[in-house]
Design a protein around this motif. Structure first.
Motif, short mmCIF file in Angstrom:
data_model
loop_
_atom_site.label_atom_id
_atom_site.label_comp_id
_atom_site.label_asym_id
_atom_site.label_seq_id
_atom_site.Cartn_x
_atom_site.Cartn_y
_atom_site.Cartn_z
N GLY A 155 0.79 -1.22 0.00
CA GLY A 155 0.00 0.00 0.00
C GLY A 155 0.82 1.27 0.00
N ILE A 156 2.15 1.17 -0.26
CA ILE A 156 3.03 2.33 -0.26
C ILE A 156 3.54 2.52 -1.68
N TYR A 157 3.24 3.68 -2.27
CA TYR A 157 3.58 3.93 -3.67
C TYR A 157 4.59 5.07 -3.74
N LEU A 158 5.70 4.82 -4.43
CA LEU A 158 6.76 5.80 -4.64
C LEU A 158 6.77 6.11 -6.13
N HIS A 159 6.33 7.32 -6.52
CA HIS A 159 6.20 7.58 -7.96
C HIS A 159 6.11 9.07 -8.23
N CYS A 160 6.09 9.43 -9.50
CA CYS A 160 5.83 10.79 -9.97
C CYS A 160 4.62 10.75 -10.88
N TRP A 161 3.74 11.69 -10.73
CA TRP A 161 2.52 11.63 -11.54
C TRP A 161 2.69 12.33 -12.90
N LYS A 162 3.77 13.08 -13.09
CA LYS A 162 4.07 13.64 -14.42
C LYS A 162 5.07 12.73 -15.14
N ASN A 163 4.83 12.50 -16.41
CA ASN A 163 5.73 11.63 -17.17
C ASN A 163 7.13 12.24 -17.30
N GLU A 164 7.23 13.59 -17.28
CA GLU A 164 8.52 14.24 -17.47
C GLU A 164 9.35 14.28 -16.19
N SER A 165 8.76 13.97 -15.05
CA SER A 165 9.45 14.12 -13.76
C SER A 165 10.47 13.00 -13.57
N VAL A 166 11.55 13.38 -12.89
CA VAL A 166 12.58 12.41 -12.51
C VAL A 166 12.87 12.61 -11.02
N ALA A 167 12.85 11.50 -10.27
CA ALA A 167 13.09 11.59 -8.83
C ALA A 167 13.85 10.36 -8.36
N GLU A 168 14.53 10.55 -7.23
CA GLU A 168 15.24 9.43 -6.61
C GLU A 168 14.54 9.07 -5.30
N PHE A 169 14.24 7.79 -5.13
CA PHE A 169 13.64 7.29 -3.91
C PHE A 169 14.65 6.36 -3.24
N ARG A 170 14.83 6.56 -1.97
CA ARG A 170 15.83 5.78 -1.23
C ARG A 170 15.21 5.25 0.05
N CYS A 171 15.44 3.97 0.34
CA CYS A 171 15.04 3.37 1.62
C CYS A 171 16.31 2.96 2.35
N ASP A 172 16.41 3.40 3.61
CA ASP A 172 17.60 3.08 4.40
C ASP A 172 17.19 2.92 5.86
N VAL A 173 18.15 2.59 6.70
CA VAL A 173 17.90 2.33 8.12
C VAL A 173 18.84 3.19 8.95
N THR A 174 18.28 3.92 9.90
CA THR A 174 19.06 4.70 10.85
C THR A 174 18.55 4.40 12.25
N GLU A 175 19.47 4.08 13.16
CA GLU A 175 19.11 3.75 14.54
C GLU A 175 18.08 2.62 14.56
N ALA A 176 18.31 1.63 13.69
CA ALA A 176 17.46 0.43 13.58
C ALA A 176 16.04 0.74 13.13
N ARG A 177 15.82 1.93 12.57
CA ARG A 177 14.48 2.30 12.09
C ARG A 177 14.55 2.67 10.61
N PRO A 178 13.78 1.98 9.78
CA PRO A 178 13.82 2.28 8.34
C PRO A 178 13.10 3.57 8.01
N TRP A 179 13.51 4.20 6.92
CA TRP A 179 12.86 5.41 6.44
C TRP A 179 12.91 5.44 4.91
N ILE A 180 12.06 6.28 4.32
CA ILE A 180 12.01 6.47 2.88
C ILE A 180 12.26 7.94 2.58
#
Length: 905
Positions: free
Chosen positions: A764-789
């Motif tokens: 149920g978690i969507y990482l995207h751009c709604w414009k076709n021309e858009s460019v973005a970087e999505f990163r998932c990592d862990v800090t202090e044993a807690r993940p983030w996006i």
């Protein structure tokens, strides 16, 4: 006739009344006291006469004690049109309500026309929330209606005796009345006298609309008698009269909605909206502002008070425009197990149209009219010990429950009340829908029905010699209990009397699963032959049969709206044919889902109250939650050692009650059998009962209100105990990812470069751009044993989103009308900033219900909050956007929590 002076005179009056013939009198006439009063008392004690009959006879009144085929037993009430009596059919013994038109009105054209109008009105209506008409007739010049007898109390008497009602109960009763009115309005009838006294609460909790005597058809000229006969008469009750009714204006359904709103006011406050003389009340209905319910009763939620105010708007155009809209407005305060007539409305509101599943092809018997089917049920079928006595006959008497809700009392939460008497393991257990009774079945085939309030055994109902009891269930209307097992048919018993009333064909080896559809139309069973069978509950005819390679079908269940059903299976000839769940559409039997993941037999399944999620428990010791839209597993919980025997949702739809533990041959171990409550969103264990009386549990079920539970096990005992209340401001959702979920993905031309980002969509978690021309970087990592996006916009076409979809992916129980709080924990790097929104997508529009700006935090984690109330319709999501551009300008999300605020009590 003159009052009797001697017992012979009294017996002559009995003969003259027609209550007893000479043969019946001869059987009771011996050894009667010589004095008529003492004679009458003896006949009342012997139940030959009722107190009312005796009183009438002692006064010399014999006329009207027998009307046609009906013996009058006593008065039930009095209205403007006449007196209502409890009566009994002379031959059938069926109790009915008889409304007798008084003599003065019978002589008047207006009175007689109104009387027949009532008959036409009621006869046109057939709905569970409207009192049904059986007949209209006359006897020796006395006109009377024969109606359904409802064993219960009217809501005015309930208010007079108990004062204001719990607001959730008041909303329930008004919604049921609205369901009945919705049916009447669809047939073109306006009731015109809705008030508490005309709403009767049956002992099973059903509210029925009484007294259609003032109903006016808005579509049939033959029934528009008020228009010609009532031109100068205000008909109705001043306390609940709509403004337009006092003006003799043309009335439509909205007039009933006003009166129903005034009735709602009375249920919540204990009094009518306006005080004073009749003239003053009529004037206030037209001119005075409706009193604020929340000021008279502060514990009533402002939203509910607003519903009352809108129902009682002075102008019809400002009210709810239909009874359907009233039901939808009340939905936040309604229990999850409302009758199907109301559930259909609520489901339709969510999808903006009512979808009625097509029925399977019917046999000749199934194609009979509803009335003919009911009549067919009333004739017992001989054979097999009269097994086919009726399931659809006269309603059995139910225990009287004040206000329609039982208030059981139990010992402490740590020491359950034990109900003893079984001679072997108690394999299954079930509550009656009103919570006043429970039933248990054991491996020796013993069936006990218990009083859930006192623990008293009410009935020990025989099943079959040599039978092994395995499973039991109840019909939704609370009339019948069904049990099954080995070496026995599927048997139906009357909850009130414990009598067997019906038998159905069993499965070849054993019947392990039973379920009845929410509307009471279908019976679903499964068994040791690997089959699942859908039957017509009334006729017993098989509608569909489903067979799989796995030769053990352990359990079955219907969805709350009855549109689908599911079954859990065991081991098959190959791994891919083992330990799975199937979900079918009720309408046509098409397969909707095949859910796989359990590594051993699927022993238990249950739909969440909103029908979007299925919970399952298996011999692998796990509980699993399934998204029925995508057919994917939402969560796995390692719940019990060895086996999960039962999984039951509590009414809030978030918590499940389970029992389980090892089979005897795998002892000893650390657990030894337990009962537990789990949070299905976080996977946390909220409560646990272990050791002593909690060991070796096989079956468990909560009451419908979730206040207490009943369980059975191998120690041959039944346990009753209270459950802890749902937490205040419960956490509905907490965003979390496993520590291993690490990726870095570029989103370009609508695609991700890393499959890890795409996989989150299943959660149920969507990482995207709604414009076709858009460019973005999505990163998932862990800090202090807690993940983030984190998200970074790489070009100026800003449209990147981190999206949490409540309905399609997360399947959160976020209910229309309830209020929620959303917490978002975030941080920014460099120049990043953005917004967080709670949105209500509808087609191509994305209106925001709440929005908060995400200011720069210079790398520090910060929490913001938003509050919103879910409207009816559309979807819900939380959208996080980064409004900065350039590498290094990252906005990261670590926590998204959704909490319910001001929960409905």
């Amino acid at each position: 006739m003159a009052a009797p002076m001697t017992t012979p005179d009294f017996l002559d009056l009995i003969r003259a009344s027609g209550l007893l013939d000479d043969g019946a009198l001869a059987r009771v006439a011996g050894d009667l006291p010589p004095e008529p009063v003492a004679c009458a008392e003896k006949l009342v004690t012997a139940e030959v006469l009722t107190p009312f009959q005796a009183k009438q006879l002692l006064a010399g009144r014999v006329r009207g004690l027998v009307l046609g085929q009906y013996r009058v037993l006593g008065p039930l009430g009095k209205g403007g049109m006449g007196i209502v009596y409890l009566a009994e059919h002379v031959d059938l013994g069926r109790k009915v309500a008889i409304k007798v038109l008084n003599e003065e009105q019978a002589r008047e054209k207006l009175g007689l026309e109104r009387f027949f109008r009532e008959a036409r009105a009621v006869a046109a209506l057939d709905h569970p929330n409207i009192v049904r008409l059986h007949d209209i007739t006359q006897s020796a010049g006395t006109y009377f209606l024969v109606m359904e007898f409802v064993d219960g109390t009217d809501l005015q008497a309930l208010i007079d005796g108990a004062g204001p009602l719990l607001y959730s109960r008041a909303a329930n009763y008004i919604a049921q009345a609205a369901a009945g009115l919705r049916h009447a309005h669809s047939k073109g009838f306006v009731h015109r006298d809705i008030k508490p006294a005309n709403l009767i609460l049956a002992s099973d909790g059903t509210v029925k609309v009484l007294d259609m005597g003032l109903a006016r058809s808005v579509c049939n000229p033959k029934d528009s008698l008020t228009g010609t006969l009532d031109e100068d008469v205000i008909v109705g009750t001043a306390d609940y009269l709509s403004p337009e009714q006092a003006l003799n204006a043309d009335l439509d359904a909205r007039s009933d909605i006003y009166s129903l709103g005034a009735t709602f006011f009375a249920l919540l406050t204990g009094r009518a909206p306006f005080q004073g003389s009749t003239a003053q009340k009529v004037a206030q209905h037209q001119l005075a502002a409706t009193p604020d319910v929340s000021k008279l009763r502060p514990d009533v939620a402002p939203g509910m008070a607003a519903v009352v105010t809108r129902m009682m708007a002075k102008l019809p155009r400002d009210r709810y425009q239909s009874a359907r809209e009233v039901i939808i407005a009340l939905s936040p305060w309604l229990p999850v197990d409302m009758p199907s007539e109301i559930t259909v409305v609520l489901r339709a509101a969510e999808t903006t149209s009512i979808v009625r599943p097509a029925r399977a092809p019917r046999t000749k018997l199934q194609r009979l009219s509803r009335g003919a089917r009911r009549a067919a049920w009333c004739a017992p079928v001989l054979g097999a010990g009269l097994l086919y006595a009726v399931l659809g006959g006269a309603r059995s008497a139910q225990p009287q429950v004040v206000g329609g809700e039982a208030e059981p009392q139990f010992p402490s939460a740590t020491e359950p009340q034990l109900l003893t008497g079984h001679s072997s393991a108690v394999n299954d257990i079930v509550f009656s829908p009103d919570g006043t009774r429970c039933a248990s079945i054991d491996w020796d085939g013993k069936l006990f029905i218990w009083d859930a309030k006192t623990g008293t055994r009410l009935h020990n109902s025989p099943t079959r010699p040599g039978a092994r009891g395995l499973v039991c269930a109840t019909t939704p209307d609370g009339r019948y209990l069904l049990v099954a097992g080995e070496r026995m048919p599927v048997l139906a018993f009357d909850w009130a009397t414990g009598r067997e009333v019906r038998a159905y064909q069993p499965h070849e080896k054993a019947t392990w699963g039973i379920a009845v559809s929410p509307g009471g139309e279908y019976l679903l069973t499964s068994g040791g032959d690997g089959t699942v069978i859908l039957r017509d509950l009334t006729t017993g005819d098989e509608i569909r049969r489903f067979e799989v390679a796995a030769k053990q079908a352990w359990t079955v269940a219907f969805s709350p709206d009855g549109t689908k059903f599911a079954a859990g299976f065991g081991d098959g000839p190959a791994p891919e044919e083992s330990n799975f769940i199937k979900v079918w559409a009720t309408a046509d039997g098409s397969e909707l889902n095949r859910l796989t993941g359990h590594t051993q037999d699927v022993r238990a399944i249950e739909f969440r109250p909103d029908g979007q999620v299925l919970a399952s428990g298996g011999f692998d010791g796990t509980i699993r939650l399934w998204n029925l839209t995508t057919g994917t597993e939402i969560r796995r919980i390692d719940a019990h050692e060895s086996i999960v025997e039962r999984v039951r949702f509590l009414p809030d739809g978030r918590r499940v009650l389970t029992c389980g533990g090892p089979m005897p041959h795998v002892k000893p171990n650390e657990e030894g059998g337990t009962a537990k409550i789990w949070d299905t969103v976080t996977g946390r264990e909220l409560a646990c009962w272990r050791g002593g009386p909690w060991s070796d549990l096989i079956s468990i079920v909560p009451s419908r209100d979730g206040r207490f539970a009943v369980a059975g096990g191998r120690d041959q005992n039944v346990r009753l105990w209270p459950l802890p209340a749902a937490p205040v401001d419960p956490l509905i959702y907490g965003f979390q990812l496993p520590a291993s979920a690490v990726f870095k993905s570029t989103f370009r031309d609508g695609q991700h470069t890393d499959p890890g980002a795409r996989a989150l969509a299943g959660k149920g978690i969507y990482l995207h751009c709604w414009k076709n021309e858009s460019v973005a970087e999505f990163r998932c990592d862990v800090t202090e044993a807690r993940p983030w996006i984190g998200v970074t916009n790489l070009n100026a076409d800003l449209s990147s989103q981190v999206l949490f979809q409540f309905d399609e992916g997360l399947n959160l129980p976020v209910v229309p009308g309830k209020r929620y709080r959303v917490r978002v924990e975030y941080r920014t790097a460099n120049d990043a900033q953005g917004t967080a929104q709670v949105r209500n997508p509808r087609g191509n529009e994305y209106p925001a219900l709440a929005e908060v700006r995400l200011e720069g935090t210079n790398g520090t984690w910060t929490t913001v909050e938003m509050a919103f109330q879910r409207p009816v319709g559309g979807k819900i999501d939380v959208c996080v956007l980064n409004s900065a551009v350039g590498e290094g300008n990252q906005l990261a999300v670590r926590t998204v929590e959704v909490l319910e605020i001001e929960p409905v009590k």
